[in-house]
Enzyme design. Structure first.
Site, PDB file in Angstrom:
ATOM      1  N   ASP A 153      45.299  35.619  40.356  1.00  0.00           N
ATOM      2  CA  ASP A 153      45.421  36.649  41.399  1.00  0.00           C
ATOM      3  C   ASP A 153      46.047  36.097  42.677  1.00  0.00           C
ATOM      4  O   ASP A 153      45.715  36.534  43.776  1.00  0.00           O
ATOM      5  CB  ASP A 153      44.055  37.280  41.721  1.00  0.00           C
ATOM      6  N   LYS A 189      51.453  36.134  41.849  1.00  0.00           N
ATOM      7  CA  LYS A 189      52.615  35.607  41.111  1.00  0.00           C
ATOM      8  C   LYS A 189      53.629  36.701  40.805  1.00  0.00           C
ATOM      9  O   LYS A 189      54.826  36.460  40.768  1.00  0.00           O
ATOM     10  CB  LYS A 189      52.157  34.946  39.801  1.00  0.00           C
ATOM     11  N   GLY A 223      46.583  40.954  35.208  1.00  0.00           N
ATOM     12  CA  GLY A 223      47.108  42.177  35.802  1.00  0.00           C
ATOM     13  C   GLY A 223      48.061  41.784  36.897  1.00  0.00           C
ATOM     14  O   GLY A 223      47.687  41.067  37.824  1.00  0.00           O
ATOM     15  N   HIS A 224      49.312  42.169  36.765  1.00  0.00           N
ATOM     16  CA  HIS A 224      50.299  41.863  37.798  1.00  0.00           C
ATOM     17  C   HIS A 224      50.634  43.138  38.532  1.00  0.00           C
ATOM     18  O   HIS A 224      51.010  44.128  37.916  1.00  0.00           O
ATOM     19  CB  HIS A 224      51.573  41.285  37.177  1.00  0.00           C
ATOM     20  N   GLN A 227      46.921  34.169  35.064  1.00  0.00           N
ATOM     21  CA  GLN A 227      45.738  33.440  35.560  1.00  0.00           C
ATOM     22  C   GLN A 227      46.181  32.269  36.451  1.00  0.00           C
ATOM     23  O   GLN A 227      47.213  32.381  37.084  1.00  0.00           O
ATOM     24  CB  GLN A 227      44.851  32.946  34.398  1.00  0.00           C
TER      25      GLN A 227
HETATM   26  P1  IMP Z   1      38.924  35.862  29.795  1.00  0.00           P
HETATM   27  O1  IMP Z   1      40.275  35.342  30.095  1.00  0.00           O
HETATM   28  O2  IMP Z   1      38.840  37.367  29.737  1.00  0.00           O
HETATM   29  O3  IMP Z   1      38.301  35.209  28.594  1.00  0.00           O
HETATM   30  O4  IMP Z   1      37.965  35.461  31.033  1.00  0.00           O
HETATM   31  C1  IMP Z   1      37.644  34.110  31.316  1.00  0.00           C
HETATM   32  C2  IMP Z   1      37.570  33.893  32.825  1.00  0.00           C
HETATM   33  O5  IMP Z   1      38.865  34.030  33.387  1.00  0.00           O
HETATM   34  C3  IMP Z   1      36.693  34.899  33.579  1.00  0.00           C
HETATM   35  O6  IMP Z   1      36.099  34.240  34.666  1.00  0.00           O
HETATM   36  C4  IMP Z   1      37.691  35.932  34.077  1.00  0.00           C
HETATM   37  O7  IMP Z   1      37.229  36.601  35.227  1.00  0.00           O
HETATM   38  C5  IMP Z   1      38.866  35.027  34.414  1.00  0.00           C
HETATM   39  N1  IMP Z   1      40.161  35.721  34.358  1.00  0.00           N
HETATM   40  C6  IMP Z   1      40.856  36.072  33.249  1.00  0.00           C
HETATM   41  N2  IMP Z   1      42.024  36.659  33.601  1.00  0.00           N
HETATM   42  C7  IMP Z   1      42.066  36.663  34.938  1.00  0.00           C
HETATM   43  C8  IMP Z   1      43.049  37.101  35.883  1.00  0.00           C
HETATM   44  O8  IMP Z   1      44.128  37.596  35.558  1.00  0.00           O
HETATM   45  N3  IMP Z   1      42.731  36.925  37.196  1.00  0.00           N
HETATM   46  C9  IMP Z   1      41.566  36.340  37.597  1.00  0.00           C
HETATM   47  N4  IMP Z   1      40.634  35.913  36.749  1.00  0.00           N
HETATM   48  C10 IMP Z   1      40.878  36.062  35.431  1.00  0.00           C
END
Ligand code: IMP
Length: 435
Positions: free
Chosen positions: A13, A16, A40-41, A222
């Protein structure tokens, strides 16, 4: 500079999408290299806001080939919804290419992700519940389904049948609904039919573009601190957002990468569980969250907010070999009297300057701060570093010194134009800070 990687330096977040979008005019191919619809972009163009989960941010430009690389895990339902949404906005999606080798997120992966989080209770990771971990798990276990399997009925049936044996045992043990083979095969084939025109060999798209001398942008989702290897395990995602992930997930060799742009915000945020030494629980934090609209793009969850932390920054810059940095959301800090920057941790009574590889040590870290006087005035309309309030300039310079990498863009608002662009020479083999 034919190949540029864009990578998040914090917990995701960082904005990017705006950076990719900003550079997109000069590039021919934009590649997503890892993650899935957990990302999410948000891209703001004029008064339009477009939220993307799978398509690279460059998809809004007609000249760009948008590639979903082999390192991505694809939920076909999300991808089809996204393509429909883009088409309804008049975007030409014919240049969206999806790697045949990308793995498919199936409904049982989503159910396992959610079931596992429930089972973990207080120890939960706080995943986005999109099935990311179980899909990458199946990939490593060689039980996964790839996009190419969606257009090959016998293989699809065989793989789903094999996979469901243990999946259903696990799901039943979790007390959640199990799955049957045939409805999943029918669903998979329908997805395959719809996505068939987009399936491609993404590695050769990238390699051919580089051979032609076209500029390729590889876009991470991420961030470094959520990296499966480099983040605060187990509170991480299941892929490699770091720049190295662009090689494995985008089909490019390390020596083909010319530029690694790190993106960070002027403060920290984190979604989900896990250690966050500089987290704020006071009114200042609430103010930053509100002004910065810090809610998850995918889940809508409020993001945890904290001061900027230079300890993981120095680590992130090292493991990504960044050649340049983009600093986003500086405007959100306007009006704060004293801004704190974490410069080191105290762990078990000792000062620690380096990011600890042990998650347990990190969870015992308390931040050591340096105070910076803030600035009152809004800075949305500032377009050059020289016109920033002096205290804002000092803040940017301090972060740059910690990173020891030039900050080439400073963002002062979500619009494309709300950007301070600094003198930017081609970065490779350059040393020292920018002008
Ligand atoms: P997962 O990727 O859904 O398995 O989540 C694993 C961890 O990564 C959790 O703490 C999520 O909140 C975090 N996470 C996954 N995708 C994002 C993102 O796009 N932005 C921020 N945190 C993310």
């Amino acid at each position: 500079m034919p190949a540029t990687v864009i990578v998040g330096l914090q917990w995701g977040d960082e904005g990017k999408g705006k950076t990719t979008d900003f550079l997109a005019e000069q590039v021919a191919v934009v590649v997503r290299y890892q993650g899935g619809d957990n990302a999410g972009h948000t891209v703001v163009v004029g008064d339009e806001t477009v939220k993307l989960q799978l398509c690279p941010s460059g998809v809004l430009y007609p000249h760009i080939t948008s590639v979903i690389g082999n390192g991505v895990v694809v939920n076909p339902a999300t991808l089809i919804r996204e393509l429909d949404m883009l088409m309804a906005r008049g975007v030409d999606v014919s240049k969206v290419r999806v790697s045949r080798s990308a793995h498919v997120i199936m409904p049982y992966h989503v159910a396992l992700d959610k079931g596992n989080e429930t089972r973990l209770a207080d120890a939960k990771v706080g995943t986005t519940g999109r099935g990311i971990g179980p899909t990458y798990g199946d990939r490593a276990w060689r039980l996964g389904l790839r996009m190419e399997d969606l257009v090959d009925e016998p293989t699809l049936r065989e793989r789903i049948t094999r996979s469901l044996v243990d999946k259903n045992l696990l799901l039943a043990a979790m007390g959640v609904d199990t799955f049957e083979v045939e409805p999943l095969v029918a669903q998979g084939l329908a997805w395959g039919e719809r996505l068939r025109p987009h399936l491609d060999d993404s590695t050769w798209i990238v390699q051919d573009a580089l051979r032609r001398g076209d500029h390729v942008l590889l876009e991470g989702a991420q961030g470094t601190l959520l990296d499966l290897d480099h983040g605060s395990y187990p509170f991480v995602t299941s892929s490699n957002p770091v720049a190295g992930g662009a090689c494995t997930g985008g089909g490019i060799g390390p020596l083909q990468v010319d530029e690694v742009i790190g993106v960070m915000k002027a403060y920290s945020t984190r979604v989900g569980s896990g250690p966050f030494p500089t987290e704020l629980f006071d009114e200042v934090g609430k103010g930053i969250a509100e002004r910065g609209r810090e809610f998850g793009t995918v889940t809508g969850r409020p993001r945890r907010v904290g001061w900027f932390d230079t300890v993981p920054l120095r680590y992130a810059v090292a493991v990504n070999s960044n050649s340049a940095i983009v600093l986003n959301k500086l405007d959100i800090l306007s009006g704060i009297e004293t801004i704190k920057v974490c410069v080191a941790y105290e762990i078990d009574g000792k000062r620690v300057d380096v990011w600890p590889s042990s998650g347990a040590a990190l969870s015992r870290a308390t931040p050591i701060y340096e105070d910076f006087p803030g600035w009152e005035e809004p800075i949305h309309n500032v377009r050059s570093l020289a016109d920033l309030p002096e205290n804002a300039r000092r803040y940017v310079t301090a972060l740059e010194e910690h990173a020891a990498v030039p900050i080439v863009f400073v963002s002062v608002g979500s619009e494309r134009t709300q950007t301070i662009e600094r003198a930017w020479r081609p970065m490779r083999h350059r040393s020292g800070l920018g002008a």
